[in-house]
Scaffold this motif. Sequence first.
Motif, PDB file in Angstrom:
ATOM      1  N   ILE A   1     -31.751  33.846 -13.230  1.00 26.45           N
ATOM      2  CA  ILE A   1     -30.505  34.485 -12.833  1.00 26.45           C
ATOM      3  C   ILE A   1     -30.713  35.491 -11.700  1.00 26.45           C
ATOM      4  N   ASN A   2     -31.923  36.023 -11.582  1.00 29.40           N
ATOM      5  CA  ASN A   2     -32.185  37.009 -10.546  1.00 29.40           C
ATOM      6  C   ASN A   2     -32.633  36.400  -9.218  1.00 29.40           C
ATOM      7  N   LYS A   3     -33.238  35.210  -9.249  1.00 32.27           N
ATOM      8  CA  LYS A   3     -33.801  34.617  -8.040  1.00 32.27           C
ATOM      9  C   LYS A   3     -32.836  33.721  -7.273  1.00 32.27           C
ATOM     10  N   THR A   4     -31.755  33.272  -7.912  1.00 36.98           N
ATOM     11  CA  THR A   4     -30.840  32.347  -7.244  1.00 36.98           C
ATOM     12  C   THR A   4     -29.492  33.007  -6.976  1.00 36.98           C
ATOM     13  N   SER A   5     -28.821  32.538  -5.941  1.00 33.05           N
ATOM     14  CA  SER A   5     -27.480  33.034  -5.614  1.00 33.05           C
ATOM     15  C   SER A   5     -26.459  32.273  -6.446  1.00 33.05           C
ATOM     16  N   SER A   6     -26.447  32.579  -7.737  1.00 35.50           N
ATOM     17  CA  SER A   6     -25.579  31.828  -8.654  1.00 35.50           C
ATOM     18  C   SER A   6     -24.264  32.535  -8.950  1.00 35.50           C
ATOM     19  N   ALA A   7     -24.190  33.842  -8.671  1.00 29.10           N
ATOM     20  CA  ALA A   7     -22.955  34.582  -8.959  1.00 29.10           C
ATOM     21  C   ALA A   7     -21.880  34.236  -7.922  1.00 29.10           C
ATOM     22  N   VAL A   8     -20.626  34.241  -8.379  1.00 33.09           N
ATOM     23  CA  VAL A   8     -19.508  33.845  -7.522  1.00 33.09           C
ATOM     24  C   VAL A   8     -18.397  34.892  -7.612  1.00 33.09           C
ATOM     25  N   ARG A   9     -17.854  35.243  -6.448  1.00 31.47           N
ATOM     26  CA  ARG A   9     -16.677  36.120  -6.409  1.00 31.47           C
ATOM     27  C   ARG A   9     -15.568  35.397  -5.663  1.00 31.47           C
ATOM     28  N   MET A  10     -14.424  35.217  -6.326  1.00 31.71           N
ATOM     29  CA  MET A  10     -13.288  34.539  -5.701  1.00 31.71           C
ATOM     30  C   MET A  10     -12.138  35.525  -5.523  1.00 31.71           C
ATOM     31  N   THR A  11     -11.530  35.496  -4.337  1.00 31.97           N
ATOM     32  CA  THR A  11     -10.391  36.368  -4.036  1.00 31.97           C
ATOM     33  C   THR A  11      -9.187  35.508  -3.665  1.00 31.97           C
ATOM     34  N   HIS A  12      -8.079  35.718  -4.365  1.00 37.71           N
ATOM     35  CA  HIS A  12      -6.840  35.031  -4.012  1.00 37.71           C
ATOM     36  C   HIS A  12      -6.114  35.910  -2.995  1.00 37.71           C
ATOM     37  N   LEU A  13      -6.115  35.501  -1.754  1.00 40.55           N
ATOM     38  CA  LEU A  13      -5.659  36.347  -0.653  1.00 40.55           C
ATOM     39  C   LEU A  13      -4.194  36.781  -0.759  1.00 40.55           C
ATOM     40  N   PRO A  14      -3.250  35.907  -1.142  1.00 43.97           N
ATOM     41  CA  PRO A  14      -1.851  36.345  -1.189  1.00 43.97           C
ATOM     42  C   PRO A  14      -1.584  37.463  -2.199  1.00 43.97           C
ATOM     43  N   THR A  15      -2.323  37.492  -3.308  1.00 41.39           N
ATOM     44  CA  THR A  15      -2.075  38.502  -4.350  1.00 41.39           C
ATOM     45  C   THR A  15      -3.150  39.578  -4.402  1.00 41.39           C
ATOM     46  N   GLY A  16      -4.324  39.322  -3.779  1.00 43.61           N
ATOM     47  CA  GLY A  16      -5.413  40.277  -3.843  1.00 43.61           C
ATOM     48  C   GLY A  16      -6.176  40.242  -5.150  1.00 43.61           C
ATOM     49  N   ILE A  17      -5.913  39.248  -5.990  1.00 42.32           N
ATOM     50  CA  ILE A  17      -6.604  39.134  -7.274  1.00 42.32           C
ATOM     51  C   ILE A  17      -8.045  38.682  -7.052  1.00 42.32           C
ATOM     52  N   VAL A  18      -8.992  39.378  -7.703  1.00 46.61           N
ATOM     53  CA  VAL A  18     -10.412  39.085  -7.548  1.00 46.61           C
ATOM     54  C   VAL A  18     -11.028  38.738  -8.900  1.00 46.61           C
ATOM     55  N   VAL A  19     -11.846  37.695  -8.922  1.00 48.90           N
ATOM     56  CA  VAL A  19     -12.586  37.315 -10.121  1.00 48.90           C
ATOM     57  C   VAL A  19     -14.052  37.167  -9.746  1.00 48.90           C
ATOM     58  N   ALA A  20     -14.928  37.857 -10.484  1.00 47.13           N
ATOM     59  CA  ALA A  20     -16.372  37.729 -10.276  1.00 47.13           C
ATOM     60  C   ALA A  20     -16.983  37.131 -11.537  1.00 47.13           C
ATOM     61  N   MET A  21     -17.858  36.153 -11.363  1.00 46.82           N
ATOM     62  CA  MET A  21     -18.463  35.472 -12.505  1.00 46.82           C
ATOM     63  C   MET A  21     -19.954  35.289 -12.266  1.00 46.82           C
ATOM     64  N   GLN A  22     -20.780  35.770 -13.217  1.00 45.22           N
ATOM     65  CA  GLN A  22     -22.222  35.597 -13.070  1.00 45.22           C
ATOM     66  C   GLN A  22     -22.895  35.238 -14.398  1.00 45.22           C
ATOM     67  N   ASP A  23     -22.107  35.019 -15.447  1.00 46.15           N
ATOM     68  CA  ASP A  23     -22.686  34.813 -16.777  1.00 46.15           C
ATOM     69  C   ASP A  23     -23.264  33.418 -16.991  1.00 46.15           C
ATOM     70  N   GLN A  24     -22.797  32.445 -16.190  1.00 46.01           N
ATOM     71  CA  GLN A  24     -23.297  31.075 -16.359  1.00 46.01           C
ATOM     72  C   GLN A  24     -24.616  30.892 -15.604  1.00 46.01           C
TER      73      GLN A  24
END
Length: 365
Positions: free
Chosen positions: A238-261
């Motif tokens: 989990i530390n060596k790979t770029s596996s975390a993802v952050r998604m931003t919905h531009l019209p609403t500004g809603i942000v979701v970050a996920m790194q648990d998988q």
Amino acid sequence: MDKILEQLETLVDRYSELQELMSDPEVINDTKRYMQYSKEEADMRDVVNAFKHYKELKQSISDSDEILRETDDAEMQAMAKDELNESKEEVGKVEHEITLLMLPKDPNDDKNIIMEIRGAAGGDEASLFAADLLSMYSKYAEKQGWSFEIIDETDTEVGGYKDVAVMITGNRVYSKLKYENGAHRVQRIPSTESQGRVHTSTATVAIMPEYDEVELEIDPKDIRTDVYRSSGAGGQHINKTSSAVRMTHLPTGIVVAMQDQRSQQQNREKAMQILKSRVYDYYESENQSEYDEKRKSAVGTGDRSERIRTYNYPQNRVTDHRIGLSLNKLDRIMNGELGEIIDALIVYDQTQKLEQIQSGETKLF
């Protein structure tokens, strides 16, 4: 009741039409149309059967009255009176059942949900209370036979949660848990309190129906996706790979970050699932606000700043402020025995809708 009965004959005609359509080979071969008609037919089934039973009871009352008018036979009259009394008693119950079945349906009631719990005012104690709420809902879900899966979490050093998101799947999950939307207040002596003083803290609960492809489409151009290295527990992978993802919905500004998988693809899928539900909830909340301005209804508004419930540990009491219900069984409620509160909220909601119908504000079914 007269307003409801006027609409029922039309409803029965549509129900018969749907049954004919569902036996049409052309419809049977069109899966999408068949599923659409099947759902509509299923939604009507209970109220149509109740109305048929109602008409049978009314006919029985009419027949019994006729026998009482036209016969002098004592035995026949006694039987007719018994049947008349039974039918009159039952018809009142069926009328009430029909009224409830004809209330406007929440289109989300059959859906699974994403629940988000956040520690709010109160620091560490708020995060611990968020963990207690998570445990309470987990136990309630288990009693309901639902599946309960943590999909995102940010824990704290004291063993609580800054925020945690779970997916709850099962039979009519949203119909029962939608009333949990809002601010939950706890009054108790924190474990860190040396002088035994009662503190007040809060945690917020957000309930979002699970996204459905048919209802919402998000343009890929409206989503910005950033990929970065995960942090925290997880080992070397989990530390060596770029596996975390952050998604931003531009019209609403809603942000979701996920790194648990473990993989980037899994994090993308989970992040998209949560993002779609949050965007759906955002637009639905706008519609709900318009609805509530007209109806001035306090239940199910989705207003998360409103204090909806207090959990008082010293007095073993839970109070739901929307309906003025207090129960001295906090220990049992925290063990997942939420049914009494939820049932009371459902009855209150139904009563509000009945009042709106009687005042002409709301159309039936």
